[in-house]
Design an enzyme around this catalytic site. Structure first.
Site, PDB file in Angstrom:
ATOM      1  N   PHE A  20       1.621  -1.522   0.090  1.00 30.52           N
ATOM      2  CA  PHE A  20       0.281  -0.064   0.232  1.00 30.52           C
ATOM      3  C   PHE A  20       1.061   1.253   0.357  1.00 30.52           C
ATOM      4  CE2 PHE A  20      -2.433  -3.227   1.723  1.00 30.52           C
ATOM      5  CZ  PHE A  20      -3.672  -3.619   1.415  1.00 30.52           C
ATOM      6  N   CYS A  21       1.681   1.671   0.701  1.00 28.07           N
ATOM      7  CA  CYS A  21       3.185   2.504   0.251  1.00 28.07           C
ATOM      8  C   CYS A  21       4.624   1.845   0.786  1.00 28.07           C
ATOM      9  CB  CYS A  21       2.844   4.081   1.626  1.00 28.07           C
ATOM     10  SG  CYS A  21       3.593   4.839   1.814  1.00 28.07           S
ATOM     11  N   PRO A  22       5.766   2.034  -0.407  1.00 27.65           N
ATOM     12  CA  PRO A  22       5.166   3.494  -1.502  1.00 27.65           C
ATOM     13  C   PRO A  22       3.734   2.660  -2.379  1.00 27.65           C
ATOM     14  CG  PRO A  22       6.780   2.536  -2.221  1.00 27.65           C
ATOM     15  CD  PRO A  22       6.767   1.386  -0.795  1.00 27.65           C
TER      16      PRO A  22
END
Lengths: 76, 377, 156
Positions: free
Chosen positions: A13-15
């Site tokens: 989900f991140c990055p």
């Protein structure tokens, strides 16, 4: 046959998948093909939008099971 | 068993202290040795740099002596590794000493590389170093009005920093009474204003409220320092008066020089945190090539898994835990309010409304970090 | 069914029955107190408080995992040690003052002789000698334990 660099960005989900693709695109040589694996539905539209805007080449995009396989060639 | 930890940042320090606690009996009995090699005798609380850039924290508050943070049973040397000889289970240091190991932990971190973009070093302010943060504060303090551009490289440490810096810019100039004379424009590499979808959804109306302009799909190609113009790979440009950059990062040079991973990122198993091809080499924090945030929080949770697994290997011969991708990020939202994002490989972040208590929690964490790296929290 | 009706009405009814006006007033007072404390706080206060908590946690962790320090604390807690501790504290204060008022000391050999003629100095020397004797015997005992037959540890 040239090697295709596979980037596994599933379940992140991140990055996130597009950021991963941009990271690896910077490291690649012009002409290299990168295959992004993503479980994010948004990738199917986000990635082609960026690829077109920046001027790389979309090779293909298909969903196998839950995973999008998006192939891009570095053009510049 | 000889355990060697290379790197004394957040991940390396937590893993070493955690191991010293778990293996205290084995260390006392001489069955295990625990050694740390680091490039510095000081430990920096890196998230504090953003506060320094806005005059909210003094630089000396960011540091502690590294030795004071380590358990006494850890043998600590300020002697950075120059050569990794993984097949011989040895490393050679800058002072030409050789350390053998049975288990190696690599936690060397990452570095910004603004020099990869023409004009970025001389043309921009950045808060990713102590000197840079102080220089940026002076530039902000002396800024009397005009156009501020914020640009973001890929990948970068602390993915929430671009949004936090923007909120801080708004608050800073509002407090100085010249916000109406400052135009702030935020530039982001992908097609929304933050990589986390929920953060992007939350921040967009906030940016609109603060009258912060934004351009997405902007990957910086060059800075024309003489004419103060930034240009993107996507063929757009913007004229600025003050440029603030969050530069792209690479892993440490020693990783690249030893060919352990492209761009300094070591190929790492996303659950076991072992280096590809080496079951006795663990990698954590920014050093991995994992698609997780490059942040102290990820390093912390990874360090707990690595320490528990190494300790269990010493005690029962098998690892017992897997990293689930957990990351917990505070998000300073301006106006003395904050929120947080927590996620792992399976669950996306679910953002709560910002409030003052979360801001104080972050303020408290800035102090409690020192307990955290000692392996207490 | 009546039990279902009771369940749906129940919780609200129970709250009203169990929470009296006085309780609500107390809750309101508490809420006001929380708001007042919240309004009185600042970033600086939170930082200082957290810093104190942080240092306290570290100290507690160090002390509780250090057997020697724990033993020392246990010994210092004994009532017979209190007069010695108080005397030590008073002596430290007096010494600091004396050193400030006479930083160079009064004469060399003569000054030292004068000090030795002082009954207080002689008592203190005796105390140091007694302490030294006990320390020496305890260290000897500790060394013997560590190299006692059957022990695998190397001598200190």
């Amino acid at each position: 046959m040239s090697d295709t660099k596979v980037i596994d960005a599933c379940n992140t989900f991140c990055p996130g998948p597009l950021m991963e693709l941009i990271t690896y695109m910077k490291q690649a040589e012009v002409g290299d093909t990168l295959e992004l694996l993503s479980t994010d539905q948004g990738s199917a539209s986000d990635v082609p939008e960026w690829v077109e805007k920046v001027g790389h080449e979309m090779i293909g995009s298909e969903k196998v099971g839950e995973v999008w396989h998006i192939k891009v060639r570095k053009a510049k | 068993m000889r355990i060697l930890v290379v790197g004394g940042g957040t991940g390396g320090t937590i893993v070493a202290n955690n191991l010293a606690r778990r293996l205290s009996a084995e260390l006392r009995a001489g069955k295990v040795t625990l050694t740390m090699l680091s490039a510095s005798d000081r430990h920096m609380y890196q998230p504090g740099l953003l506060y320094v850039a806005f005059g909210q924290m003094m630089p000396d508050a960011l540091y502690r002596d590294q030795a004071s943070l380590l358990e006494p049973s850890i043998e600590f040397h300020v002697d950075p590794v120059k050569h990794f000889m993984l097949d011989e289970q040895k490393v050679r240091t800058g002072s030409d000493r050789v350390f053998g190991y049975d288990v190696l932990v690599i936690a060397t971190g990452s570095r910004m590389v603004p020099e990869e973009i023409p004009g970025l070093v001389e043309g921009s302010e950045t808060f990713y170093s102590e000197a840079g943060a102080i220089k940026m504060y002076k530039a902000l303090r002396n800024f009397q009005g005009g156009r501020i551009a914020l640009v973001v490289g890929v990948p970068h440490k602390c993915p929430i920093a671009p949004v936090e810096a923007t909120f801080s810019l708004h608050d800073f100039f509002k407090a100085r009474g010249i916000r109406d004379q400052v135009e702030i424009k935020y530039h982001y590499p992908i097609n929304r204003i933050h990589s986390i979808e929920n953060v992007a959804k939350w921040a967009k109306p906030e940016f609109d409220r603060m009258e912060v302009a934004y351009e997405t799909l902007f990957n910086l190609k060059e800075v024309d320092v003489a004419n103060r113009i930034i240009r993107s790979e996507e063929d757009t440009e913007y004229a600025y008066d003050l440029l603030i950059s969050i530069p792209a990062h690479r892993g440490m040079a020693v990783i690249e020089e030893n060919q352990l991973g492209q761009a300094g990122w070591i190929p790492t198993d996303r659950h076991q945190l072992t280096m590809a091809g080496y079951d006795n080499v663990y990698v954590l924090g920014d050093t991995t090539n994992l698609p997780v945030s490059k942040t102290g929080s990820a390093a912390h949770f990874e360090a707990e898994v690595v320490a528990e697994n190494i300790a269990s290997i010493v005690k029962i011969g098998e690892p017992v835990r897997e990293y689930d991708g957990k990351v917990y990020c505070f998000i300073e939202a301006g106006h003395d309010q904050a929120t947080y994002a927590m996620f792992n490989y399976q669950n996306p972040p679910d953002l709560k409304p910002a409030n003052k208590s979360m801001h104080w929690f972050k303020m408290s964490y800035n102090q409690l970090y020192w307990s955290s790296v000692r392996g207490l929290l | 069914m009546s039990s279902q009706t009771n369940l749906s009405d129940g919780p609200a009814g129970r709250i009203e029955e169990n929470v009296g006006a006085a309780d609500l007033r107390h809750l309101l007072e508490l809420a006001t107190l929380v708001t007042a404390a919240r309004d009185a706080m600042s970033d600086d206060i939170v930082t200082r408080m957290s810093s104190a908590v942080n240092e306290g946690l570290i100290l507690l962790d160090r002390v509780t995992r250090n057997p020697g320090l724990m033993r020392l604390l246990q010994a210092l807690e004994r009532s017979e040690c209190q007069s010695l501790l108080e005397a030590l504290a008073d002596a430290l204060t007096a010494t600091s003052r004396e050193l400030v008022s006479d930083p160079t000391g009064s004469g060399a050999g003569g000054g030292l002789l004068r000090l030795l003629r002082d009954p207080g100095t002689r008592d203190t020397l005796r105390l140091v000698c007694v302490l030294g004797g006990h320390l020496s015997r305890n260290l000897e005992a500790a060394t013997k334990v560590s190299v006692s037959p059957g022990g695998s540890g190397a001598p200190l």
